[in-house]
Design a protein around this motif. Structure first.
Motif, PDB file in Angstrom:
ATOM      1  N   THR A  44      44.676  10.015 -32.759  1.00  0.00           N
ATOM      2  CA  THR A  44      45.287  11.264 -33.220  1.00  0.00           C
ATOM      3  C   THR A  44      44.558  11.889 -34.398  1.00  0.00           C
ATOM      4  O   THR A  44      44.945  12.968 -34.843  1.00  0.00           O
ATOM      5  CB  THR A  44      46.756  11.007 -33.631  1.00  0.00           C
ATOM      6  N   GLN A  46      41.891  14.057 -36.032  1.00  0.00           N
ATOM      7  CA  GLN A  46      41.065  15.161 -35.546  1.00  0.00           C
ATOM      8  C   GLN A  46      39.582  14.906 -35.766  1.00  0.00           C
ATOM      9  O   GLN A  46      38.756  15.165 -34.881  1.00  0.00           O
ATOM     10  CB  GLN A  46      41.463  16.458 -36.233  1.00  0.00           C
ATOM     11  N   GLN A  50      36.916  14.695 -32.818  1.00  0.00           N
ATOM     12  CA  GLN A  50      35.849  15.707 -32.831  1.00  0.00           C
ATOM     13  C   GLN A  50      34.471  15.057 -32.804  1.00  0.00           C
ATOM     14  O   GLN A  50      33.556  15.536 -32.124  1.00  0.00           O
ATOM     15  CB  GLN A  50      36.006  16.582 -34.063  1.00  0.00           C
ATOM     16  N   ILE A  72      40.682  20.903 -30.070  1.00  0.00           N
ATOM     17  CA  ILE A  72      40.769  19.485 -30.428  1.00  0.00           C
ATOM     18  C   ILE A  72      41.919  19.250 -31.397  1.00  0.00           C
ATOM     19  O   ILE A  72      42.677  18.268 -31.276  1.00  0.00           O
ATOM     20  CB  ILE A  72      39.430  19.011 -31.034  1.00  0.00           C
ATOM     21  N   ARG A  73      42.079  20.162 -32.338  1.00  0.00           N
ATOM     22  CA  ARG A  73      43.174  20.033 -33.311  1.00  0.00           C
ATOM     23  C   ARG A  73      44.535  20.098 -32.616  1.00  0.00           C
ATOM     24  O   ARG A  73      45.461  19.373 -32.981  1.00  0.00           O
ATOM     25  CB  ARG A  73      43.052  21.145 -34.355  1.00  0.00           C
ATOM     26  N   CYS A  76      45.332  16.778 -30.900  1.00  0.00           N
ATOM     27  CA  CYS A  76      45.749  15.754 -31.869  1.00  0.00           C
ATOM     28  C   CYS A  76      47.177  16.015 -32.357  1.00  0.00           C
ATOM     29  O   CYS A  76      47.968  15.076 -32.500  1.00  0.00           O
ATOM     30  CB  CYS A  76      44.779  15.720 -33.048  1.00  0.00           C
TER      31      CYS A  76
END
Length: 410
Positions: A44, A46, A50, A72-73, A76
């Protein structure tokens, strides 16, 4: 101290821009799905996600660097929420995409926004009213969320960060009792009647029931027409409810601010589940379950933070059974001095509105939380034996909304 306020603005979109908006929404959702499927579901963080998949996700989606990072954020963030609720991440629909200062620009004079698409940028006029114009005047927003609603309209949820006033210190507390007969009653006797609101909601229920009955029988054209009317009716009661809750919460906060008072509310978490266990009629159950007391409390919370009013939340136990004059509770277990809207104390003889009595008790509990170390409340319960009463309160903060404080008294 700062607060983020979201302004919903409708975009004026031309036919050729619709394809570009749908393309970027699909790309954003596909990127989220790709990241979620090709990384460890338990991961979880980021930065960690990433570093593992950023390049592959950008090549796969075809989006810009910043939008790939926002995808991506979001993955998460959804994983963290799913972990709290002990469930897996279900999926990502192509209905929204996140923008920041590098991918989104607001021009106040022209009332337009510029958004990054898959290929270049597009400019969109804003179809907004005076309320949105007032909020956006003199602002330089740094983030927004592009949203496609069910009706096919495109909105931009522009996020504004503003500095908040520091609440003044005071020893005066305004207690507020929330209910259904009266939406809110204050410890000073001000009431917001729910009679007219109940009539409007009952009217919506009757119309909806009649249309649903007609939509299940009759000719093909009549069934189609009834379904169209049901679709038009959908959301009207919700918008009416939100408008009433906004009005009530605003008036309560403005009164507390004008009189320099702290506001105290009951913690009604789980009230619906507890009340549904009691035997009630179908109509009474519908009226209780369909009104948004939680929404009203949330509106009060964010308006209290916005206007610099301290807010505390107290334990609701015994607030409606205790006489605010003598702090006496009915000595027989299961019995109460309250009967509907009337409260008549059998100890001191006080007679008055039951909700106003409860609001005064809430005010007293709020004062105990606001001034720890002062005089506490006490009462005598069943069989004349003193029972320890735990008072739990919450103070509003700019992040989580409430910060728990616990007190005990005898």
């Amino acid at each position: 101290m700062s607060q983020v306020l979201t302004v919903s603005c409708k975009l004026e979109v031309s036919p050729h821009q619709v394809e570009k908006l749908d393309a970027v929404l699909r790309a954003f959702a596909n990127c989220c799905e790709y990241v979620n499927k090709n990384t460890d579901p338990k991961l979880t963080n980021q930065i960690a996600v990433q570093s593992l998949i950023y390049k592959e996700a950008r090549d796969y989606s075809g989006m810009s660097a910043q939008m790939t990072i926002h995808a991506i954020r979001r993955v998460c963030a959804n994983r963290k929420t799913a972990k709290q609720k002990n469930r897996p991440v279900k999926g990502f629909a192509p209905t929204s995409a996140t923008y920041d200062a590098r991918t989104f620009t607001f021009r106040e004079k022209a009332k337009t926004v510029s958004l990054t698409m898959l290929k270049g940028r597009e400019k969109f006029p804003l179809h907004i009213g005076n309320y949105q114009r007032h909020l956006l005047t003199g602002k330089n927003p740094k983030s927004a969320v592009l949203v496609k609603r069910k009706d096919g309209a495109y909105y931009l949820q522009i996020q504004l960060e503003q500095q908040l006033p520091i609440p003044e210190q005071t020893d005066k507390v305004l207690g507020v009792d929330l209910g259904r007969t009266d939406i809110a009653v204050t410890s000073e006797g001000e009431k917001f009647s729910g009679k007219q609101i109940t009539q409007v909601r009952d009217k919506y229920t009757r119309v909806r029931t009649w249309l649903q009955r007609k939509a299940s029988k009759g000719t093909r054209s009549s069934r189609r027409r009834c379904r169209q009317l049901l679709q038009r009716l959908s959301g009207r009661e919700r918008r009416f409810q939100a408008q009433v809750n906004h009005t009530v919460s605003y008036r309560l906060i403005q009164h507390a601010k004008k009189t320099n008072q702290i506001m105290a509310l009951e913690d009604l978490t789980g009230i619906r589940e507890r009340s549904n266990q009691q035997p009630r009629s179908k109509t009474d159950r519908r009226r209780s379950n369909s009104w948004g007391l939680y929404q009203l409390r949330q509106f009060v919370t964010y308006k209290a933070i916005k206007f610099g009013v301290n807010l505390v939340k107290v334990d609701p136990r015994y607030t409606s059974q205790t006489c605010h004059k003598c702090l006496h509770i009915h000595p027989v277990k299961g019995e109460s001095y309250r009967s509907g809207k009337r409260f008549k104390c059998g100890h001191c003889g006080w007679v008055g509105d039951a909700d106003e009595n409860g609001a005064k008790n809430i005010s007293a509990l709020g004062l105990s939380i606001n001034q720890p170390g002062g005089s506490y409340l006490s009462c005598v319960l069943w069989n004349g034996e003193p029972v320890q009463l735990t008072i739990t309160g919450y103070r509003a903060t700019e992040k989580s909304g409430f910060n728990e404080v616990s007190l005990s008294s005898l």
